[in-house]
Enzyme design. Structure first.
Site, short mmCIF file in Angstrom:
data_model
loop_
_atom_site.label_atom_id
_atom_site.label_comp_id
_atom_site.label_asym_id
_atom_site.label_seq_id
_atom_site.Cartn_x
_atom_site.Cartn_y
_atom_site.Cartn_z
N ALA A 13 12.50 3.54 -3.67
CA ALA A 13 12.42 3.66 -2.21
C ALA A 13 11.00 3.91 -1.71
O ALA A 13 10.78 4.17 -0.53
CB ALA A 13 13.34 4.77 -1.72
N SER A 14 10.03 3.84 -2.60
CA SER A 14 8.65 4.10 -2.20
C SER A 14 8.04 2.94 -1.41
O SER A 14 7.10 3.13 -0.65
CB SER A 14 7.79 4.38 -3.44
OG SER A 14 7.99 3.37 -4.41
N ARG A 15 8.58 1.73 -1.65
CA ARG A 15 7.97 0.55 -1.05
C ARG A 15 9.05 -0.48 -0.70
O ARG A 15 10.19 -0.36 -1.13
CB ARG A 15 7.02 -0.12 -2.07
CG ARG A 15 5.87 0.73 -2.48
CD ARG A 15 4.93 0.00 -3.43
NE ARG A 15 5.37 0.03 -4.80
CZ ARG A 15 5.59 -1.05 -5.54
NH1 ARG A 15 5.42 -2.25 -5.03
NH2 ARG A 15 5.97 -0.95 -6.80
N TYR A 156 14.58 -12.58 -14.78
CA TYR A 156 14.92 -11.96 -13.49
C TYR A 156 16.29 -12.46 -13.00
O TYR A 156 17.17 -11.67 -12.64
CB TYR A 156 13.83 -12.30 -12.47
CG TYR A 156 14.03 -11.71 -11.10
CD1 TYR A 156 13.70 -10.39 -10.83
CD2 TYR A 156 14.56 -12.49 -10.06
CE1 TYR A 156 13.89 -9.85 -9.56
CE2 TYR A 156 14.74 -11.95 -8.79
CZ TYR A 156 14.40 -10.64 -8.55
OH TYR A 156 14.58 -10.11 -7.30
P1 NAP Z 1 8.74 -3.96 -4.50
O1 NAP Z 1 8.13 -3.98 -3.17
O2 NAP Z 1 7.96 -4.43 -5.68
O3 NAP Z 1 9.26 -2.45 -4.78
C1 NAP Z 1 9.89 -2.16 -5.99
C2 NAP Z 1 10.36 -0.73 -5.98
O4 NAP Z 1 11.03 -0.48 -7.23
C3 NAP Z 1 9.22 0.27 -5.88
O5 NAP Z 1 9.66 1.35 -5.07
C4 NAP Z 1 9.04 0.73 -7.32
O6 NAP Z 1 8.54 2.07 -7.43
C5 NAP Z 1 10.47 0.69 -7.81
N1 NAP Z 1 10.57 0.62 -9.27
C6 NAP Z 1 10.08 -0.32 -10.10
N2 NAP Z 1 10.39 -0.02 -11.37
C7 NAP Z 1 11.11 1.13 -11.34
C8 NAP Z 1 11.73 1.94 -12.32
N3 NAP Z 1 11.65 1.64 -13.62
N4 NAP Z 1 12.36 3.06 -11.92
C9 NAP Z 1 12.42 3.41 -10.61
N5 NAP Z 1 11.86 2.68 -9.64
C10 NAP Z 1 11.22 1.55 -10.00
O7 NAP Z 1 10.09 -4.81 -4.55
P2 NAP Z 1 11.07 -5.29 -3.38
O8 NAP Z 1 10.74 -6.68 -3.07
O9 NAP Z 1 11.18 -4.29 -2.32
O10 NAP Z 1 12.44 -5.35 -4.22
C11 NAP Z 1 13.46 -4.39 -4.11
C12 NAP Z 1 14.71 -4.97 -4.75
O11 NAP Z 1 15.09 -6.16 -4.05
C13 NAP Z 1 14.52 -5.38 -6.21
O12 NAP Z 1 15.69 -5.10 -6.94
C14 NAP Z 1 14.32 -6.88 -6.11
O13 NAP Z 1 14.66 -7.54 -7.30
C15 NAP Z 1 15.25 -7.22 -4.97
N6 NAP Z 1 14.95 -8.50 -4.31
C16 NAP Z 1 13.74 -8.69 -3.70
C17 NAP Z 1 13.49 -9.92 -3.07
C18 NAP Z 1 12.20 -10.22 -2.37
O14 NAP Z 1 12.00 -11.38 -1.98
N7 NAP Z 1 11.31 -9.25 -2.16
C19 NAP Z 1 14.47 -10.93 -3.11
C20 NAP Z 1 15.67 -10.68 -3.75
C21 NAP Z 1 15.90 -9.46 -4.34
P3 NAP Z 1 6.97 2.43 -7.55
O15 NAP Z 1 6.39 2.29 -6.17
O16 NAP Z 1 6.98 3.84 -8.00
O17 NAP Z 1 6.37 1.48 -8.52
#
Ligand code: NAP
Length: 257
Positions: A13-15, A156
């Site tokens: 939830a940080s980003r 993925y």
């Molecule tokens: P993001 O901006 O890269 O953020 C990822 C988040 O996951 C960060 O808060 C990170 O924490 C945390 N994280 C990573 N590894 C972790 C671990 N081992 N334990 C706990 N926290 C962890 O990604 P996002 O795009 O928001 O994606 C969020 C979710 O949506 C993911 O499951 C992704 O696969 C899914 N999703 C995203 C998209 C897209 O287009 N963006 C599309 C489909 C699905 P830190 O800040 O501490 O590193």
């Protein structure tokens, strides 16, 4: 206020999407545990924003792929905020490599965080939820998990297909305890994940992805958070085991359906 008195734990939830989800649930009255693994400062900022709304919030560091860390995280949340009523399994990573370039280590890392993470957290959350006979679990998959993963998203896409299967099984097994388990499958959404993948070509890729969506734009984290809110609230009390696609109407994926 749809979530007054509820305790929510949002992983990652940080980003990005997780951040938007945490803020949205808090806006509806929930106390929120903001999980992160590296981004302590970013997580603190999210918690501060939530506290400024007059809600309770804590940050909690845990690698979701590590069962022991997950156990400790839930214990910490329970002690500080109370038992978790809403779990959002959002934390995830993308290592954009072709199948031939993907190392065994890359494969295992993606599976561990994206699939074992939700498995670990679901089981820990379910202990309290089964006792309370109430709870909401929302998993974040991806349209890449729907059988149409594009080039470079092998590990993925497989992990995200696994999240959909996990949603289905968990819904069946936990439903009798009053726990709804659902899944959101976002399309291309503007976060660090998609920017990092695209690098300098981010704008070009975003324009291309916009053209593939009926809504002619890419997603914003809030678009996904709005769907999570519905699945985390009582308004979805008779919905379970479902995958809600939030991708602006991707026409290339519809054609595969
Ligand atoms: P993001 O901006 O890269 O953020 C990822 C988040 O996951 C960060 O808060 C990170 O924490 C945390 N994280 C990573 N590894 C972790 C671990 N081992 N334990 C706990 N926290 C962890 O990604 P996002 O795009 O928001 O994606 C969020 C979710 O949506 C993911 O499951 C992704 O696969 C899914 N999703 C995203 C998209 C897209 O287009 N963006 C599309 C489909 C699905 P830190 O800040 O501490 O590193």
């Amino acid at each position: 206020m749809k979530l007054e008195g509820r305790v929510a734990l949002v992983t990652g939830a940080s980003r990005g999407i997780g951040r938007a989800v945490a803020l949205t649930l808090a806006r509806e009255g929930a106390s929120v545990a903001v999980n992160y693994v590296n981004g302590a400062k970013e997580a603190e900022n999210v918690a501060s924003e939530i506290k400024a709304m007059g809600r309770r919030a804590i940050t909690v560091r845990a690698d979701v792929s590590n069962q022991e860390q997950v156990r400790k995280m839930f214990a910490e949340v329970t002690q500080s905020l109370g038992g978790v009523d809403i779990l959002v399994n959002n934390a995830g990573i993308l290592i954009p490599t072709s199948l031939m370039e993907t190392t065994e280590g890359d494969w295992d890392r993606v599976m561990a965080i994206n699939l074992r993470g939700p498995f670990n957290c679901t089981r820990e959350a379910a202990k309290t939820m089964m006792h309370k006979k109430n709870g909401k679990i929302v998993n974040i998959s991806s349209i890449s998990g729907l059988g149409c993963a594009p080039t470079g998203e092998g590990a993925y896409g497989c992990s995200k297909a696994g999240v959909i299967a996990l949603t289905s099984v968990a819904a069946q097994e936990l439903g009798p305890y009053g726990i709804n388990v659902n899944c959101v499958a976002p399309g291309w959404t503007k976060t660090d994940m998609t920017n990092a993948k695209s690098g300098a070509k981010a704008d070009e890729i975003n324009v291309r992805k916009s053209g593939l969506a009926a809504m002619r734009r890419i997603g914003e984290p809030q678009d996904i958070a709005n769907v999570v809110l519905f699945l985390a609230s009582d308004e979805s009390s008779f919905v379970s085991g479902q995958v809600v696609v939030a991708d602006g109407g991707r026409m290339d994926f519809v054609s595969h359906a």
